[in-house]
Design a protein around this motif. Sequence first.
Motif, PDB file in Angstrom:
ATOM      1  N   ALA A 300       0.831  -1.199   0.000  1.00  0.00           N
ATOM      2  CA  ALA A 300       0.000   0.000   0.000  1.00  0.00           C
ATOM      3  C   ALA A 300       0.873   1.259   0.000  1.00  0.00           C
ATOM      4  O   ALA A 300       0.577   2.231  -0.708  1.00  0.00           O
ATOM      5  CB  ALA A 300      -0.918  -0.005   1.216  1.00  0.00           C
ATOM      6  N   ALA A 301       1.947   1.248   0.778  1.00  0.00           N
ATOM      7  CA  ALA A 301       2.878   2.378   0.797  1.00  0.00           C
ATOM      8  C   ALA A 301       3.545   2.550  -0.562  1.00  0.00           C
ATOM      9  O   ALA A 301       3.732   3.683  -1.040  1.00  0.00           O
ATOM     10  CB  ALA A 301       3.936   2.161   1.886  1.00  0.00           C
ATOM     11  N   LEU A 302       3.884   1.436  -1.191  1.00  0.00           N
ATOM     12  CA  LEU A 302       4.493   1.481  -2.529  1.00  0.00           C
ATOM     13  C   LEU A 302       3.525   2.091  -3.536  1.00  0.00           C
ATOM     14  O   LEU A 302       3.918   2.902  -4.393  1.00  0.00           O
ATOM     15  CB  LEU A 302       4.904   0.071  -2.954  1.00  0.00           C
ATOM     16  CG  LEU A 302       5.649  -0.063  -4.284  1.00  0.00           C
ATOM     17  CD1 LEU A 302       6.979   0.670  -4.235  1.00  0.00           C
ATOM     18  CD2 LEU A 302       5.876  -1.539  -4.612  1.00  0.00           C
ATOM     19  N   LEU A 303       2.253   1.714  -3.448  1.00  0.00           N
ATOM     20  CA  LEU A 303       1.245   2.264  -4.352  1.00  0.00           C
ATOM     21  C   LEU A 303       1.115   3.775  -4.191  1.00  0.00           C
ATOM     22  O   LEU A 303       1.113   4.519  -5.186  1.00  0.00           O
ATOM     23  CB  LEU A 303      -0.105   1.589  -4.087  1.00  0.00           C
ATOM     24  CG  LEU A 303      -1.319   2.205  -4.799  1.00  0.00           C
ATOM     25  CD1 LEU A 303      -1.183   2.091  -6.311  1.00  0.00           C
ATOM     26  CD2 LEU A 303      -2.612   1.559  -4.318  1.00  0.00           C
ATOM     27  N   PHE A 304       1.019   4.243  -2.957  1.00  0.00           N
ATOM     28  CA  PHE A 304       0.851   5.678  -2.733  1.00  0.00           C
ATOM     29  C   PHE A 304       2.117   6.451  -3.094  1.00  0.00           C
ATOM     30  O   PHE A 304       2.037   7.582  -3.574  1.00  0.00           O
ATOM     31  CB  PHE A 304       0.444   5.935  -1.281  1.00  0.00           C
ATOM     32  CG  PHE A 304      -1.032   5.866  -1.056  1.00  0.00           C
ATOM     33  CD1 PHE A 304      -1.774   7.015  -0.870  1.00  0.00           C
ATOM     34  CD2 PHE A 304      -1.692   4.650  -1.058  1.00  0.00           C
ATOM     35  CE1 PHE A 304      -3.149   6.956  -0.677  1.00  0.00           C
ATOM     36  CE2 PHE A 304      -3.058   4.568  -0.877  1.00  0.00           C
ATOM     37  CZ  PHE A 304      -3.797   5.729  -0.682  1.00  0.00           C
ATOM     38  N   ALA A 305       3.279   5.851  -2.862  1.00  0.00           N
ATOM     39  CA  ALA A 305       4.526   6.492  -3.277  1.00  0.00           C
ATOM     40  C   ALA A 305       4.586   6.605  -4.798  1.00  0.00           C
ATOM     41  O   ALA A 305       5.035   7.624  -5.347  1.00  0.00           O
ATOM     42  CB  ALA A 305       5.722   5.692  -2.756  1.00  0.00           C
ATOM     43  N   PHE A 306       4.118   5.570  -5.486  1.00  0.00           N
ATOM     44  CA  PHE A 306       4.054   5.605  -6.954  1.00  0.00           C
ATOM     45  C   PHE A 306       3.138   6.724  -7.421  1.00  0.00           C
ATOM     46  O   PHE A 306       3.479   7.497  -8.328  1.00  0.00           O
ATOM     47  CB  PHE A 306       3.566   4.250  -7.469  1.00  0.00           C
ATOM     48  CG  PHE A 306       3.095   4.266  -8.899  1.00  0.00           C
ATOM     49  CD1 PHE A 306       4.011   4.264  -9.934  1.00  0.00           C
ATOM     50  CD2 PHE A 306       1.732   4.301  -9.193  1.00  0.00           C
ATOM     51  CE1 PHE A 306       3.573   4.293 -11.259  1.00  0.00           C
ATOM     52  CE2 PHE A 306       1.286   4.332 -10.503  1.00  0.00           C
ATOM     53  CZ  PHE A 306       2.214   4.327 -11.542  1.00  0.00           C
ATOM     54  N   LEU A 307       1.965   6.848  -6.821  1.00  0.00           N
ATOM     55  CA  LEU A 307       1.027   7.895  -7.212  1.00  0.00           C
ATOM     56  C   LEU A 307       1.626   9.284  -6.979  1.00  0.00           C
ATOM     57  O   LEU A 307       1.412  10.211  -7.771  1.00  0.00           O
ATOM     58  CB  LEU A 307      -0.282   7.756  -6.437  1.00  0.00           C
ATOM     59  CG  LEU A 307      -1.132   6.520  -6.755  1.00  0.00           C
ATOM     60  CD1 LEU A 307      -2.335   6.450  -5.825  1.00  0.00           C
ATOM     61  CD2 LEU A 307      -1.575   6.516  -8.203  1.00  0.00           C
ATOM     62  N   ASP A 308       2.374   9.433  -5.890  1.00  0.00           N
ATOM     63  CA  ASP A 308       2.976  10.729  -5.566  1.00  0.00           C
ATOM     64  C   ASP A 308       4.082  11.113  -6.543  1.00  0.00           C
ATOM     65  O   ASP A 308       4.125  12.233  -7.066  1.00  0.00           O
ATOM     66  CB  ASP A 308       3.549  10.708  -4.144  1.00  0.00           C
ATOM     67  CG  ASP A 308       2.479  10.883  -3.090  1.00  0.00           C
ATOM     68  OD1 ASP A 308       1.347  11.248  -3.446  1.00  0.00           O
ATOM     69  OD2 ASP A 308       2.774  10.643  -1.908  1.00  0.00           O
TER      70      ASP A 308
END
Length: 372
Positions: A300-308
């Motif tokens: 989940a952290a990886l996903l949000f970091a990708f979006l950012d």
Amino acid sequence: MMKLDKDKLILGAAGPVLALVSSFVLTVLVLLATGLDPIEPITLMIDNAGFADIQVLIVNQTGIYYLAALAVAIGFRMNLFNIGVDGQYRLAAMVSALVGASIELPGPLHILVIVLVAMLTGAFWSGIAGILKTTRGVSEVVSTIMLNAIATSLVAWLILPKNFGVQPAGSNNLTTGEISESGWFPGIDMGEGNGVIYGFTFVALALGVVYWFVLNRTRFGFDLRATGASESAAQASGVDAKKMILTSMLLSGALAGLSGMPTLLGESHTYSLDFPVGVGFTAITIALLGRNHPVGIFFAALLFAFLDKASSSLDTEGYPKEITKIMQGIIVIAVVVSYELVRRYGLRRQQQKVGEELAAGGAIKTDKEVSA
């Protein structure tokens, strides 16, 4: 037993999968409603993620989000809602930066002092909410929200030049002064201008392993989960529920304090007005999406970091960068709705299985009575 484990696994995965799929569909609908191409922005972000410098940014941001989400998850496992992670994170980064810039110590010791100050500051700030809850019954939701506001004002006051702040010549920015090189946490230089992976990112991943081990393989972790499931039942079995609440808040705050260390020790080496904010609020969504499990939280952290980080060039292609904020907001709504739907389905499924077992037991009894 194997059947039950399989059902739990399916239900555990169904929430995040349903949330991600529904958030993607809703994002597409929102983009269509605004007259934008719903696919090209996502394609552009995937293409951007192929560049080495963007990958480094994503990895570094993942470590920051991971630490903050673990802090939130500790509270969730205890049935506590620590909304104050963002305030704890910023205040801890500020105080540890002040201490780090004001002392001179050998490398490892200098880093250790900064890290300990950050943990103690975060634990102290969250401990206030813990004490209020255990002694006065004040909801941690209310107290941590108010403590966030107080932390914001306190940081703004501390960083004033008349107090502890430093204003660089020719700049409107305010800082706490730069930490000497002995207090920098070494990272991995990816070369060719691609940036440096924060060394503290690997500490974050290691803490994820510690989090899993403590919660699942120690008596403390069992007591924490038991108290979160039922405070009265835990007390009846000899667990001091109030002590567990306070301890959980202290641990949550300590981890929140560590959330600022990747940036502070790996890049900025000072706290300034442009230090990242909002990390703690994003971490709440990440912890929910990851189901409070260290592996789920990581993805989940990886996903949000990708979006950012992968959205940095959207504006140059004619798409507003706010698309990622819309996607993150939709994910928040999708997580809440999807998990509630899965919970209700799981409850109905459990009731159905109990009914089937009771019916099967009655049939067996009837057969025995006939044969008698």
